[in-house]
Motif scaffolding. Structure first.
Motif, PDB file in Angstrom:
ATOM      1  N   LEU A   1      -5.457   5.024   1.763  1.00 43.59           N
ATOM      2  CA  LEU A   1      -6.285   3.824   1.933  1.00 43.59           C
ATOM      3  C   LEU A   1      -7.555   3.965   1.099  1.00 43.59           C
ATOM      4  O   LEU A   1      -8.147   5.044   1.039  1.00 43.59           O
TER       5      LEU A   1
ATOM      6  N   GLN B   1      -0.645   5.105  18.625  1.00 48.47           N
ATOM      7  CA  GLN B   1      -1.544   5.587  17.579  1.00 48.47           C
ATOM      8  C   GLN B   1      -1.740   7.104  17.632  1.00 48.47           C
ATOM      9  O   GLN B   1      -1.827   7.752  16.593  1.00 48.47           O
TER      10      GLN B   1
ATOM     11  N   GLU C   1     -10.180  -0.404   2.591  1.00 47.35           N
ATOM     12  CA  GLU C   1      -9.014  -0.576   3.454  1.00 47.35           C
ATOM     13  C   GLU C   1      -9.088   0.276   4.717  1.00 47.35           C
ATOM     14  O   GLU C   1      -8.438  -0.009   5.703  1.00 47.35           O
ATOM     15  N   SER C   2      -9.842   1.379   4.633  1.00 49.87           N
ATOM     16  CA  SER C   2      -9.833   2.278   5.779  1.00 49.87           C
ATOM     17  C   SER C   2     -10.981   1.943   6.712  1.00 49.87           C
ATOM     18  O   SER C   2     -12.037   1.517   6.293  1.00 49.87           O
TER      19      SER C   2
ATOM     20  N   GLU D   1      -0.919   9.678  14.510  1.00 52.78           N
ATOM     21  CA  GLU D   1      -1.891  10.592  13.910  1.00 52.78           C
ATOM     22  C   GLU D   1      -1.434  12.042  14.018  1.00 52.78           C
ATOM     23  O   GLU D   1      -1.714  12.854  13.152  1.00 52.78           O
TER      24      GLU D   1
ATOM     25  N   GLU E   1     -10.385   3.715  14.406  1.00 53.45           N
ATOM     26  CA  GLU E   1      -9.124   3.017  14.579  1.00 53.45           C
ATOM     27  C   GLU E   1      -9.213   2.141  15.810  1.00 53.45           C
ATOM     28  O   GLU E   1      -9.762   2.547  16.828  1.00 53.45           O
TER      29      GLU E   1
ATOM     30  N   ASP F   1       4.852   3.585   7.374  1.00 52.73           N
ATOM     31  CA  ASP F   1       3.651   2.803   7.091  1.00 52.73           C
ATOM     32  C   ASP F   1       2.472   3.307   7.926  1.00 52.73           C
ATOM     33  O   ASP F   1       1.387   3.593   7.411  1.00 52.73           O
ATOM     34  N   ALA F   2       2.697   3.444   9.233  1.00 58.72           N
ATOM     35  CA  ALA F   2       1.603   3.828  10.137  1.00 58.72           C
ATOM     36  C   ALA F   2       1.101   5.245   9.850  1.00 58.72           C
ATOM     37  O   ALA F   2      -0.110   5.492   9.877  1.00 58.72           O
TER      38      ALA F   2
ATOM     39  N   SER G   1       1.421   6.949   6.948  1.00 59.28           N
ATOM     40  CA  SER G   1       0.845   7.042   5.600  1.00 59.28           C
ATOM     41  C   SER G   1      -0.634   6.685   5.574  1.00 59.28           C
ATOM     42  O   SER G   1      -1.402   7.224   4.779  1.00 59.28           O
ATOM     43  N   ARG G   2      -1.038   5.776   6.435  1.00 61.37           N
ATOM     44  CA  ARG G   2      -2.450   5.377   6.499  1.00 61.37           C
ATOM     45  C   ARG G   2      -3.368   6.562   6.768  1.00 61.37           C
ATOM     46  O   ARG G   2      -4.563   6.504   6.495  1.00 61.37           O
TER      47      ARG G   2
ATOM     48  N   ILE H   1       0.837  -1.205   0.000  1.00 59.75           N
ATOM     49  CA  ILE H   1       0.000   0.000   0.000  1.00 59.75           C
ATOM     50  C   ILE H   1       0.869   1.251   0.000  1.00 59.75           C
ATOM     51  O   ILE H   1       0.570   2.220  -0.684  1.00 59.75           O
TER      52      ILE H   1
END
Ligand code: 4H6
Length: 411
Positions: free
Chosen positions: A158, A94, A162-163, A98, A167, A148-149, A151-152, A21
């Motif tokens: 996403l 998390q 995927e999203s 963010e 969360e 990776d974390a 970019s989501r 992704i």
């Protein structure tokens, strides 16, 4: 969003960011990963960047100068964050992910050998991040995890499938178990409630399972989990703001309409695991609910609510005029009256203002109200600002600040 990764092993970063992704997001220019080989900034004719440690001991240390030059080669703004991946730091979570996603550009520094000369770290690094309490040979895998974390949360990275709207770590609760077809597999059935079609029951079951699972597998997270209760009154604009902030804080948050006399009359008990948001404004309470107001009431109300709306104007009256004092007393009394049945037990609470002007205007009342709440068992309220005219980034920033208070138990 742009990531600059400063490393001695750029291939490690490329391997990861060219696939999956993240790879897709790079190809569609949603994110950009710029790897920089710090060896290119060696100040030594053998292209060496490391040297023996002062004071002796095993291993080598990366010199300050090549790291400094590499950072300066990519840093265009004085406020760009420079993140050092190191086992000697707070562990990534998390909320931090963010928060970083709100940046336009970040620089990630990957250490190797025994680490990097402390002096360049002191001068340049803004954030120290660890990806977990274990030791790796280098910071590259950490950088890849971070990219990776983060970019989501970049819009478009996403797809809809995927999203997830929520969360799994948003509430500091683990995700509930998931099931798909067939209904029976190896003799095990899907829990009946999921087939019931009763959405309220399903939500209750999922929350219960999330709590069970967190208690069993990550009891440390439960300390940071709060049940969010948002208390609003005044016009519909406040309901909207309360709803939006609440859903940014928790999947299971609840809204309470304190325009309702019935709610005002009921004693509400909150405990240590509750977080109360009170959306403060200066609308005086007249009718049972807005729908049932008589036209006469409505007129009187709109005449006196010049200062109460979310993005309202400053009152016209002089600061210490008698009229203003009387208004203040009335507003204090109405606030206390409205919330007289709240009971806390070391409960965290937060005042939410509709803007800077509202905050200033309500200063005196909020002070009195805050002491009143503390007598009722609440902790001293924190103060934040949230209104519908803020842009998405500002709104998220507000929610993240509140979440990080809870995460760090720094209320
Ligand atoms: C900085 C300082 C991150 C970076 C020392 C990096 C684990 C994490 C490193 C070191 C990392 C993490 C060099 C110390 C090798 C051990 C690179 N390890 N190390 N948990 N290693 O995020 O020896």
């Amino acid at each position: 969003m742009k990531f600059h990764v400063l490393t001695l092993f750029p291939e490690m970063i490329r391997n990861i960011t060219e696939t999956s992704i993240v790879g897709r997001a790079v190809k569609s220019n949603l994110i950009d990963v710029n790897t920089v080989n710090m060896r290119d900034f060696s100040v030594n004719r053998h292209m060496r960047v490391d040297d023996y440690p002062y004071g002796g001991g095993a291993g080598m240390v990366i010199e300050a100068e090549p790291v400094y030059r590499a950072i300066m080669s990519v840093k265009q703004h004085t406020d760009t964050r420079v993140i050092y991946m190191t086992p000697q730091a707070e562990v990534l979570n998390q909320t931090k992910v963010e928060e970083l996603a709100l940046e336009d550009e970040i620089i990630i520094l990957c250490g190797h050998y025994e680490g990097i000369d402390e002096r360049v770290l002191q001068e340049c690094v803004t954030d120290y991040i660890s990806i977990g309490d274990y030791v790796l040979t280098g910071g590259e895998l950490g950088a890849a995890v971070l990219i990776d974390a983060v970019s989501r949360f970049v819009p478009g990275v996403l797809s809809n499938d995927e999203s997830s709207q929520f969360e799994s770590h948003q509430d500091n609760l683990l995700e509930y178990p998931h099931y798909t077809r067939p209904e029976k597999w190896h003799g095990h059935s899907v829990p009946g409630v999921l087939l019931s079609g009763d959405h309220r029951k399903i939500e209750e079951w999922r929350l219960e399972k999330s709590k069970e699972r967190t208690l069993e597998r990550r009891p440390d997270l439960l300390k940071k989990n709060f049940a969010v209760h948002s208390l609003w009154y005044g016009s519909e604009g406040f309901r909207e703001a309360a709803g939006e902030l609440t859903s940014k804080l928790s999947r299971y948050g609840e809204l309470y309409d304190y325009n309702r006399r019935k709610l005002q009359k009921t004693i509400k008990y909150f405990g240590e695991k509750d977080l109360i948001l009170i959306f403060l404004n200066r609308e005086t309470d007249t009718g049972e609910s807005r729908g049932e107001m008589s036209p006469k009431d409505e007129k009187a109300r709109s005449a006196e609510k010049t200062s109460g709306e979310l993005c309202g104007e400053k009152p016209q009256t002089g600061k210490h005029s008698e009229e203003e004092n009387a208004k203040q007393n009335e507003a204090e009394a109405s606030m206390k009256e409205r919330f007289r049945n709240l009971r806390g037990k070391n409960t965290h609470c937060i005042f939410i203002y509709g803007g800077q002007e509202q905050k200033q205007e309500l200063e005196a009342e909020a002070e009195v109200f805050s002491r009143f709440l503390m007598k009722k068992g609440f902790r001293k309220p924190e103060e934040f600002m949230f209104h519908m005219d803020m842009n998405e980034k500002e709104k998220n920033m507000c929610a993240l600040k509140i979440r990080s208070l809870a995460d760090n138990e720094k209320f």
